[in-house]
Write an enzyme that holds these catalytic residues in place. Structure first.
Site, PDB file in Angstrom:
ATOM      1  N   ASP A   8      -9.215  36.221  22.888  1.00  0.00           N
ATOM      2  CA  ASP A   8     -10.284  35.456  23.538  1.00  0.00           C
ATOM      3  C   ASP A   8     -10.406  35.964  24.980  1.00  0.00           C
ATOM      4  O   ASP A   8      -9.799  36.981  25.351  1.00  0.00           O
ATOM      5  CB  ASP A   8     -10.044  33.942  23.428  1.00  0.00           C
ATOM      6  CG  ASP A   8      -8.894  33.440  24.282  1.00  0.00           C
ATOM      7  OD1 ASP A   8      -8.217  34.259  24.939  1.00  0.00           O
ATOM      8  OD2 ASP A   8      -8.662  32.216  24.292  1.00  0.00           O
ATOM      9  N   CYS A  65      -4.301  35.097  23.148  1.00  0.00           N
ATOM     10  CA  CYS A  65      -5.088  34.143  23.931  1.00  0.00           C
ATOM     11  C   CYS A  65      -4.260  33.779  25.161  1.00  0.00           C
ATOM     12  O   CYS A  65      -3.343  34.516  25.525  1.00  0.00           O
ATOM     13  CB  CYS A  65      -5.483  32.924  23.093  1.00  0.00           C
ATOM     14  SG  CYS A  65      -4.123  31.949  22.436  1.00  0.00           S
ATOM     15  N   THR A  67      -2.143  31.223  25.773  1.00  0.00           N
ATOM     16  CA  THR A  67      -0.765  30.846  25.456  1.00  0.00           C
ATOM     17  C   THR A  67      -0.258  31.462  24.153  1.00  0.00           C
ATOM     18  O   THR A  67       0.946  31.454  23.890  1.00  0.00           O
ATOM     19  CB  THR A  67      -0.663  29.317  25.276  1.00  0.00           C
ATOM     20  OG1 THR A  67      -1.562  28.938  24.219  1.00  0.00           O
ATOM     21  CG2 THR A  67      -1.028  28.574  26.555  1.00  0.00           C
ATOM     22  N   HIS A  98      12.679  38.470   8.654  1.00  0.00           N
ATOM     23  CA  HIS A  98      12.974  37.241   7.905  1.00  0.00           C
ATOM     24  C   HIS A  98      11.733  36.578   7.320  1.00  0.00           C
ATOM     25  O   HIS A  98      11.783  36.038   6.220  1.00  0.00           O
ATOM     26  CB  HIS A  98      13.668  36.214   8.810  1.00  0.00           C
ATOM     27  CG  HIS A  98      15.028  36.640   9.268  1.00  0.00           C
ATOM     28  ND1 HIS A  98      15.924  35.767   9.838  1.00  0.00           N
ATOM     29  CD2 HIS A  98      15.652  37.849   9.253  1.00  0.00           C
ATOM     30  CE1 HIS A  98      17.047  36.407  10.146  1.00  0.00           C
ATOM     31  NE2 HIS A  98      16.898  37.683   9.815  1.00  0.00           N
ATOM     32  N   HIS A 133      15.394  35.995   1.896  1.00  0.00           N
ATOM     33  CA  HIS A 133      14.162  35.588   2.578  1.00  0.00           C
ATOM     34  C   HIS A 133      12.988  35.480   1.611  1.00  0.00           C
ATOM     35  O   HIS A 133      12.054  34.721   1.849  1.00  0.00           O
ATOM     36  CB  HIS A 133      13.846  36.553   3.721  1.00  0.00           C
ATOM     37  CG  HIS A 133      14.965  36.664   4.719  1.00  0.00           C
ATOM     38  ND1 HIS A 133      15.401  35.582   5.452  1.00  0.00           N
ATOM     39  CD2 HIS A 133      15.756  37.699   5.057  1.00  0.00           C
ATOM     40  CE1 HIS A 133      16.409  35.956   6.227  1.00  0.00           C
ATOM     41  NE2 HIS A 133      16.647  37.241   5.996  1.00  0.00           N
TER      42      HIS A 133
HETATM   43  C1  RB5 Z   1      -8.382  29.279  27.037  1.00  0.00           C
HETATM   44  O1  RB5 Z   1      -8.493  28.655  28.269  1.00  0.00           O
HETATM   45  C2  RB5 Z   1      -7.100  28.858  26.350  1.00  0.00           C
HETATM   46  O2  RB5 Z   1      -7.166  27.522  25.956  1.00  0.00           O
HETATM   47  C3  RB5 Z   1      -6.823  29.753  25.157  1.00  0.00           C
HETATM   48  O3  RB5 Z   1      -6.789  31.073  25.576  1.00  0.00           O
HETATM   49  C4  RB5 Z   1      -5.511  29.526  24.442  1.00  0.00           C
HETATM   50  O4  RB5 Z   1      -4.460  29.489  25.322  1.00  0.00           O
HETATM   51  C5  RB5 Z   1      -5.487  28.428  23.469  1.00  0.00           C
HETATM   52  O5  RB5 Z   1      -4.475  28.194  22.798  1.00  0.00           O
END
Ligand code: RB5
Length: 146
Positions: A8, A65, A67, A98, A133
């Protein structure tokens, strides 16, 4: 090994770094976007990458993304996808050995570029160990088929 990549807006720059590494190490890959830091919704990118992996055209996916959490949650909604959010190389190796993970997710706001490249490299070079596994993965498949 053919790798499908997606990100993203938050993951754009880190995805570029990973692609740079894949090119340097002569891995075949396709960038499913997005190609800028303009705001998008990560589930839309997940759909593209996950379908490319499930079709068999790509061996695995890398989704980035902010996180790595949203990408991971969305990717794991697809039957046959085993997405692993990794923030260090040990988890990336175990995800393959695994869990036979077929998608790696990372967070650009959490994991620095050097570490992320290391994680991706580890994920791409490790392989499923099978054995005990397999039994566990079969139980996950049974859940998917309920
Ligand atoms: C975008 O601001 C953020 O929410 C997205 O990149 C991600 O971290 C969502 O899980």
């Amino acid at each position: 090994m053919k790798v499908a990549l997606g990100n993203d807006h938050a993951g754009y720059l880190l995805k570029e770094s990973i692609i740079g590494h894949l090119n340097t190490t002569r891995r075949s890959c396709k960038d499913f976007g997005v190609l800028s830091e303009e705001s998008v919704d990560y589930p839309d990118i997940v759909a593209l990458v996950v379908k490319a992996v499930l079709s068999g055209e790509y061996d695995c996916g890398i989704l980035i993304c902010g996180t790595g959490i949203g990408m991971s949650i969305a990717a794991n909604k697809y039957k046959g996808i085993r997405a692993a959010l990794c923030g260090e190389a040990y988890s990336a190796r175990c995800a393959r050995e695994h869990n036979n993970a077929n998608v790696l997710t990372m967070g650009s706001r959490v994991t620095g570029q050097g570490l992320a490249v290391d994680i991706a490299e580890t994920f791409l070079t490790a392989s499923f160990e099978g054995g005990r596994h397999n039994r566990r993965l079969e139980k996950i498949i049974a859940i998917e088929n309920k």
